[in-house]
Write a protein that holds these residues in place. Structure first.
Motif, PDB file in Angstrom:
ATOM      1  N   SER A   1       0.838  -1.189   0.000  1.00  0.00           N
ATOM      2  CA  SER A   1       0.000   0.000   0.000  1.00  0.00           C
ATOM      3  C   SER A   1       0.879   1.247   0.000  1.00  0.00           C
ATOM      4  O   SER A   1       1.868   1.326   0.737  1.00  0.00           O
ATOM      5  CB  SER A   1      -0.908   0.004   1.236  1.00  0.00           C
ATOM      6  OG  SER A   1      -1.699   1.172   1.283  1.00  0.00           O
TER       7      SER A   1
ATOM      8  N   LYS B   1       0.828   5.691  -0.179  1.00  0.00           N
ATOM      9  CA  LYS B   1       0.025   6.900  -0.022  1.00  0.00           C
ATOM     10  C   LYS B   1       0.241   7.855  -1.195  1.00  0.00           C
ATOM     11  O   LYS B   1       1.278   7.825  -1.853  1.00  0.00           O
ATOM     12  CB  LYS B   1       0.387   7.605   1.288  1.00  0.00           C
ATOM     13  CG  LYS B   1       0.034   6.801   2.534  1.00  0.00           C
ATOM     14  CD  LYS B   1       0.392   7.585   3.783  1.00  0.00           C
ATOM     15  CE  LYS B   1       0.015   6.796   5.040  1.00  0.00           C
ATOM     16  NZ  LYS B   1       0.370   7.543   6.282  1.00  0.00           N
ATOM     17  N   ALA B   2      -0.730   8.710  -1.413  1.00  0.00           N
ATOM     18  CA  ALA B   2      -0.627   9.711  -2.476  1.00  0.00           C
ATOM     19  C   ALA B   2       0.473  10.713  -2.152  1.00  0.00           C
ATOM     20  O   ALA B   2       0.728  11.020  -0.972  1.00  0.00           O
ATOM     21  CB  ALA B   2      -1.964  10.428  -2.653  1.00  0.00           C
TER      22      ALA B   2
ATOM     23  N   GLU C   1       3.578  10.396  -2.222  1.00  0.00           N
ATOM     24  CA  GLU C   1       4.800   9.811  -1.675  1.00  0.00           C
ATOM     25  C   GLU C   1       5.807   9.594  -2.809  1.00  0.00           C
ATOM     26  O   GLU C   1       5.467   9.060  -3.866  1.00  0.00           O
ATOM     27  CB  GLU C   1       4.477   8.479  -0.998  1.00  0.00           C
ATOM     28  CG  GLU C   1       5.677   7.787  -0.384  1.00  0.00           C
ATOM     29  CD  GLU C   1       5.304   6.482   0.288  1.00  0.00           C
ATOM     30  OE1 GLU C   1       6.201   5.649   0.524  1.00  0.00           O
ATOM     31  OE2 GLU C   1       4.096   6.288   0.576  1.00  0.00           O
TER      32      GLU C   1
ATOM     33  N   ASN D   1       3.777   9.190  -6.150  1.00  0.00           N
ATOM     34  CA  ASN D   1       2.629   8.315  -6.357  1.00  0.00           C
ATOM     35  C   ASN D   1       1.352   9.153  -6.440  1.00  0.00           C
ATOM     36  O   ASN D   1       1.123  10.010  -5.581  1.00  0.00           O
ATOM     37  CB  ASN D   1       2.529   7.318  -5.196  1.00  0.00           C
ATOM     38  CG  ASN D   1       1.417   6.329  -5.393  1.00  0.00           C
ATOM     39  OD1 ASN D   1       1.352   5.627  -6.389  1.00  0.00           O
ATOM     40  ND2 ASN D   1       0.512   6.267  -4.430  1.00  0.00           N
TER      41      ASN D   1
ATOM     42  N   ASN E   1      -3.798   7.159  -3.275  1.00  0.00           N
ATOM     43  CA  ASN E   1      -3.724   6.123  -2.237  1.00  0.00           C
ATOM     44  C   ASN E   1      -4.175   4.807  -2.859  1.00  0.00           C
ATOM     45  O   ASN E   1      -5.249   4.736  -3.459  1.00  0.00           O
ATOM     46  CB  ASN E   1      -4.635   6.469  -1.050  1.00  0.00           C
ATOM     47  CG  ASN E   1      -4.165   7.697  -0.302  1.00  0.00           C
ATOM     48  OD1 ASN E   1      -2.972   7.921  -0.138  1.00  0.00           O
ATOM     49  ND2 ASN E   1      -5.105   8.516   0.144  1.00  0.00           N
TER      50      ASN E   1
ATOM     51  N   ASP F   1      -6.847   2.055  -6.425  1.00  0.00           N
ATOM     52  CA  ASP F   1      -7.518   2.298  -5.150  1.00  0.00           C
ATOM     53  C   ASP F   1      -8.530   1.177  -4.948  1.00  0.00           C
ATOM     54  O   ASP F   1      -9.550   1.117  -5.638  1.00  0.00           O
ATOM     55  CB  ASP F   1      -8.208   3.659  -5.174  1.00  0.00           C
ATOM     56  CG  ASP F   1      -8.776   4.039  -3.814  1.00  0.00           C
ATOM     57  OD1 ASP F   1      -8.797   3.170  -2.907  1.00  0.00           O
ATOM     58  OD2 ASP F   1      -9.218   5.187  -3.652  1.00  0.00           O
TER      59      ASP F   1
END
Length: 298
Positions: free
Chosen positions: A61, A63-64, A66, A181, A184, A209
């Motif tokens: 996973s 995160k946005a 990143e 990235n 999420n 997502d």
């Protein structure tokens, strides 16, 4: 005396079958069938160079925003250094031109003082018209020189703007070497490895997502009038071999044209030649997976 009816077991089988059929009915058959999918994004490189870092793993996973990948920026850094040196050189020319203008402006002030003096002397008859004409000619010459120098200034300022734009482009290219990235989500596939040479547009990884899944089902033409976008529907997934888990979904898209029934789909009726695709969005609480079969009741 009690009399037993003489009936063979084979005679009872049709009766039992009819009873089971009448009890089961057709209520357990869903309106449409399909498989779950997801909207995914393929993240690609936006620069050429060596891939110094790629911090993504399938199933991980992220995160946005990143930073997950870094491409070697040495060429861009050197280019930016060269452009900044050119900008300093051009800026020095601007300062030199400005100094020349200031000199000419001071000379013009002195000539204007001399002109006023000559005009006063002419009132007393102590100066001639030729002296006034000469001083006016000198003032006109200085004005022409000032305008000529200002024209050089415009050209140099234009050069500075061009260099500034080039520096901004290089800095933007450097920023694009740090890949962030976009959303999420969970990494579905990884297409590159660290220390590989990548290129503009080359895919690095696929992410999606998974908090919301799409159940793509296919319906026949006679079902279509009963379906509309935004309609809330019942979604069924297998909980175990004998029971289903009930979820809630919303119709988000209906195909405008028919297509041949995909081989993987089994409808409640015999397979038909042409069907319409329908997308149902379902919130994923963790049990839904890509490719999982599902059923819909409209």
């Amino acid at each position: 005396m009690i009399k037993f009816i003489d009936m063979k077991i084979s005679d009872l089988i049709p009766v039992i079958a009819i009873l089971f059929a009448s009890c089961s009915g057709t209520n357990d058959i869903s309106d449409a069938y399909g498989n779950f999918e997801v909207d995914n994004i393929i993240v690609s490189a936006e620069a050429n160079g060596k891939l110094l870092l790629l911090n993504v793993e399938e199933g991980k996973s992220i995160k946005a925003n990143e930073v997950v990948a870094v491409i070697d920026t040495i060429d861009y850094v050197l280019k930016r250094k060269q452009l900044k040196a050119q900008k300093r050189a051009i800026s020095s020319r601007v300062e030199n031109i400005q100094s020349q203008i200031e000199v000419q402006e001071q000379q013009k002030k002195n000539l204007l003082i001399d002109k006023r003096r000559i005009e006063n002397l002419m009132k007393d008859g102590a100066a001639t018209q030729k002296q006034l004409d000469d001083i006016n000619g000198k003032i006109d010459l200085v004005n022409s020189q000032i305008e000529s120098i200002k024209t050089q200034t415009v050209a140099v300022v234009t050069e500075l703007e061009v260099i500034g734009t080039q520096i901004s482009q290089v800095e933007e290219s450097i920023n694009k070497c740090n890949i962030k990235n976009p959303i999420n989500g969970i990494v579905l596939e990884k297409y590159a490895e660290e220390n590989e040479i990548t290129a503009f547009g080359k895919p690095l990884y696929k992410i999606a997502d998974m908090r919301e899944m799409i159940l793509r089902v296919y319906v026949s033409g006679n079902q279509l009038p009963h379906i509309k976008i935004g309609q809330e529907v019942e979604v069924l997934i297998d909980e175990d071999k004998q029971s289903n888990k009930i979820l809630t979904g919303v119709v988000s898209w209906i195909s405008e044209s028919a297509e041949f029934t995909p081989k993987i789909i089994q409808t409640k009726e015999e397979r038909v030649n042409m069907v319409y695709a329908v997308k149902v969005r379902v919130e994923n609480e963790g049990s839904l997976k890509i490719g999982m079969p599902g059923e819909v009741n409209f």
